[in-house]
Design an enzyme around this catalytic site. Structure first.
Site, PDB file in Angstrom:
ATOM      1  CG  HIS A 148      -7.238  -5.281  41.114  1.00 43.88           C
ATOM      2  ND1 HIS A 148      -6.911  -4.762  42.349  1.00 43.88           N
ATOM      3  CD2 HIS A 148      -7.272  -6.630  41.281  1.00 43.88           C
ATOM      4  CE1 HIS A 148      -6.743  -5.741  43.209  1.00 43.88           C
ATOM      5  NE2 HIS A 148      -6.966  -6.887  42.591  1.00 43.88           N
ATOM      6  N   GLY A 160      -3.202 -13.773  40.133  1.00 41.03           N
ATOM      7  CA  GLY A 160      -3.674 -14.214  41.432  1.00 41.03           C
ATOM      8  C   GLY A 160      -5.142 -13.848  41.591  1.00 41.03           C
ATOM      9  CE1 TYR A 207      -5.713  -7.124  37.922  1.00 40.67           C
ATOM     10  CE2 TYR A 207      -6.484  -9.311  38.529  1.00 40.67           C
ATOM     11  CZ  TYR A 207      -5.555  -8.291  38.646  1.00 40.67           C
ATOM     12  OH  TYR A 207      -4.470  -8.428  39.481  1.00 40.67           O
TER      13      TYR A 207
HETATM   14  P1  FAD Z   1       1.681 -21.639  40.352  1.00 45.63           P
HETATM   15  O1  FAD Z   1       1.429 -21.250  41.751  1.00 45.63           O
HETATM   16  O2  FAD Z   1       3.067 -21.965  39.932  1.00 45.63           O
HETATM   17  O3  FAD Z   1       0.800 -22.857  39.922  1.00 45.63           O
HETATM   18  C1  FAD Z   1      -0.548 -22.938  40.312  1.00 45.63           C
HETATM   19  C2  FAD Z   1      -0.894 -24.411  40.372  1.00 45.63           C
HETATM   20  O4  FAD Z   1      -0.898 -24.970  39.053  1.00 45.63           O
HETATM   21  C3  FAD Z   1       0.092 -25.250  41.219  1.00 45.63           C
HETATM   22  O5  FAD Z   1      -0.642 -26.036  42.101  1.00 45.63           O
HETATM   23  C4  FAD Z   1       0.778 -26.098  40.166  1.00 45.63           C
HETATM   24  O6  FAD Z   1       1.195 -27.330  40.682  1.00 45.63           O
HETATM   25  C5  FAD Z   1      -0.353 -26.259  39.152  1.00 45.63           C
HETATM   26  N1  FAD Z   1       0.110 -26.748  37.847  1.00 45.63           N
HETATM   27  C6  FAD Z   1       1.349 -26.683  37.303  1.00 45.63           C
HETATM   28  N2  FAD Z   1       1.359 -27.304  36.120  1.00 45.63           N
HETATM   29  C7  FAD Z   1       0.103 -27.742  35.877  1.00 45.63           C
HETATM   30  C8  FAD Z   1      -0.520 -28.452  34.806  1.00 45.63           C
HETATM   31  N3  FAD Z   1       0.169 -28.825  33.720  1.00 45.63           N
HETATM   32  N4  FAD Z   1      -1.823 -28.732  34.898  1.00 45.63           N
HETATM   33  C9  FAD Z   1      -2.554 -28.345  35.964  1.00 45.63           C
HETATM   34  N5  FAD Z   1      -2.018 -27.688  37.040  1.00 45.63           N
HETATM   35  C10 FAD Z   1      -0.715 -27.391  36.985  1.00 45.63           C
HETATM   36  N6  FAD Z   1      -1.584 -11.362  41.211  1.00 45.63           N
HETATM   37  C11 FAD Z   1      -2.397 -10.432  40.656  1.00 45.63           C
HETATM   38  O7  FAD Z   1      -3.523 -10.763  40.280  1.00 45.63           O
HETATM   39  N7  FAD Z   1      -1.979  -9.146  40.490  1.00 45.63           N
HETATM   40  C12 FAD Z   1      -0.750  -8.727  40.863  1.00 45.63           C
HETATM   41  O8  FAD Z   1      -0.424  -7.561  40.660  1.00 45.63           O
HETATM   42  C13 FAD Z   1       0.131  -9.689  41.441  1.00 45.63           C
HETATM   43  N8  FAD Z   1       1.366  -9.313  41.822  1.00 45.63           N
HETATM   44  C14 FAD Z   1       2.229 -10.273  42.291  1.00 45.63           C
HETATM   45  C15 FAD Z   1       3.541  -9.901  42.586  1.00 45.63           C
HETATM   46  C16 FAD Z   1       4.435 -10.851  43.003  1.00 45.63           C
HETATM   47  C17 FAD Z   1       5.873 -10.435  43.260  1.00 45.63           C
HETATM   48  C18 FAD Z   1       4.026 -12.188  43.177  1.00 45.63           C
HETATM   49  C19 FAD Z   1       5.024 -13.240  43.643  1.00 45.63           C
HETATM   50  C20 FAD Z   1       2.738 -12.569  42.895  1.00 45.63           C
HETATM   51  C21 FAD Z   1       1.818 -11.623  42.434  1.00 45.63           C
HETATM   52  N9  FAD Z   1       0.522 -11.963  42.096  1.00 45.63           N
HETATM   53  C22 FAD Z   1      -0.330 -11.029  41.596  1.00 45.63           C
HETATM   54  C23 FAD Z   1       0.069 -13.380  42.126  1.00 45.63           C
HETATM   55  C24 FAD Z   1       0.551 -14.104  40.861  1.00 45.63           C
HETATM   56  O9  FAD Z   1       0.127 -13.444  39.707  1.00 45.63           O
HETATM   57  C25 FAD Z   1       0.020 -15.531  40.827  1.00 45.63           C
HETATM   58  O10 FAD Z   1       0.497 -16.210  41.975  1.00 45.63           O
HETATM   59  C26 FAD Z   1       0.474 -16.274  39.595  1.00 45.63           C
HETATM   60  O11 FAD Z   1      -0.011 -15.642  38.436  1.00 45.63           O
HETATM   61  C27 FAD Z   1      -0.030 -17.700  39.592  1.00 45.63           C
HETATM   62  O12 FAD Z   1       0.492 -18.363  38.453  1.00 45.63           O
HETATM   63  P2  FAD Z   1       1.749 -19.339  38.616  1.00 45.63           P
HETATM   64  O13 FAD Z   1       2.160 -19.824  37.264  1.00 45.63           O
HETATM   65  O14 FAD Z   1       2.797 -18.705  39.452  1.00 45.63           O
HETATM   66  O15 FAD Z   1       1.038 -20.517  39.403  1.00 45.63           O
END
Ligand code: FAD
Length: 225
Positions: free
Chosen positions: A164, A152, A158
């Protein structure tokens, strides 16, 4: 390398949403490695309904049915063939792999619980590590392992001096405590920074960069096979 014919990769994927960007990275990895002539196995932990909680169910014939000592039972099961079928399936995938890639979002500065639990159950004492077999003598030596993460937070947060701190410090438990500890070579991680809020062009760039990185790793792996 461990396989004589085509090299093999194991992709261990941990994201609950099939259309996530982490899943797009998994698909990109599978395509790239297959195009390079590799065999690819995918452990899709949420889709497979993998149980990440270590417990008595990991063992079909425990040495002590009254008190659970996880490492002792892992060692006993490793020798006696008493690992639960879902654990054994994953251990065998791990042992077949020349390259192991963990694909996941960074959650709470570490691995999602389902992936941490996969390691708890599948890195079996007495088979994957232990009995004096760690690091250079680890049973998984000769394999390469890599983290492919989405975050995120942006890259700047980082870095050393960032909010962080250095991501490498956060990932030490994986690189040192899981990959190197069992004998694997820990490769530089691939990170799609801020994948959730990045624009389309940035995300496309991550997919291209990931494919290029894996194609390079695949050609090195194929040469060594
Ligand atoms: P998604 O939200 O699933 O996707 C992002 C976008 O990419 C969406 O719009 C999707 O439609 C699009 N997409 C999908 N496929 C494709 C494609 N083929 N081409 C182009 N676009 C596409 N973050 C931190 O930095 N540190 C932390 O410690 C942290 N802790 C967390 C703890 C929890 C419990 C949660 C829920 C989140 C946390 N986060 C943290 C945030 C998290 O790391 C990010 O939300 C996550 O990494 C984003 O990646 P994703 O795959 O989930 O993205």
């Amino acid at each position: 390398m461990t396989s004589a014919a085509s090299p093999t990769a194991l992709l261990v994927h941990a994201h609950p949403e099939p259309t996530s960007f982490a899943a797009a990275l998994r698909d990109q990895a599978e395509r790239t490695l297959v195009d390079a002539g590799w065999s690819v196995e995918v452990s899709d932990l949420y889709a497979d309904g993998f149980n990440p909680v270590a417990g008595p169910g990991d063992f079909t014939s425990p040495s002590d049915p009254h008190r659970l000592h996880v490492q002792r039972e892992q060692a006993h099961a490793a020798y006696s063939g008493g690992l639960a079928p879902d654990v054994l399936r994953e251990v065998e995938r791990l042992e077949r792999a020349d390259l192991v890639v963990f694909l996941a979002p960074l959650w709470w500065f570490g691995l999602p619980a389902i992936l941490k639990g996969w390691v708890d159950r599948v890195f079996v004492y007495g088979r994957v590590y232990g009995n004096g077999l760690t690091f250079e003598t680890g049973p998984l030596r000769g394999k390469r392992a890599m983290l492919a993460l989405t975050t995120g937070g942006p890259e700047s947060s980082y870095s050393e001096g960032g909010m962080h701190g250095d991501l490498g410090v956060l990932l030490h438990s994986v690189h040192h405590g899981m990959f190197r500890f069992t004998g694997m070579e820990a490769l530089e991680p691939f990170v799609a920074w801020g994948a959730g809020w990045a624009d389309d062009a940035t995300r496309e760039g991550y997919l291209d960069a990931f494919a290029a990185r894996l194609a390079e790793l695949a050609s090195e792996g194929s040469e060594a096979a």
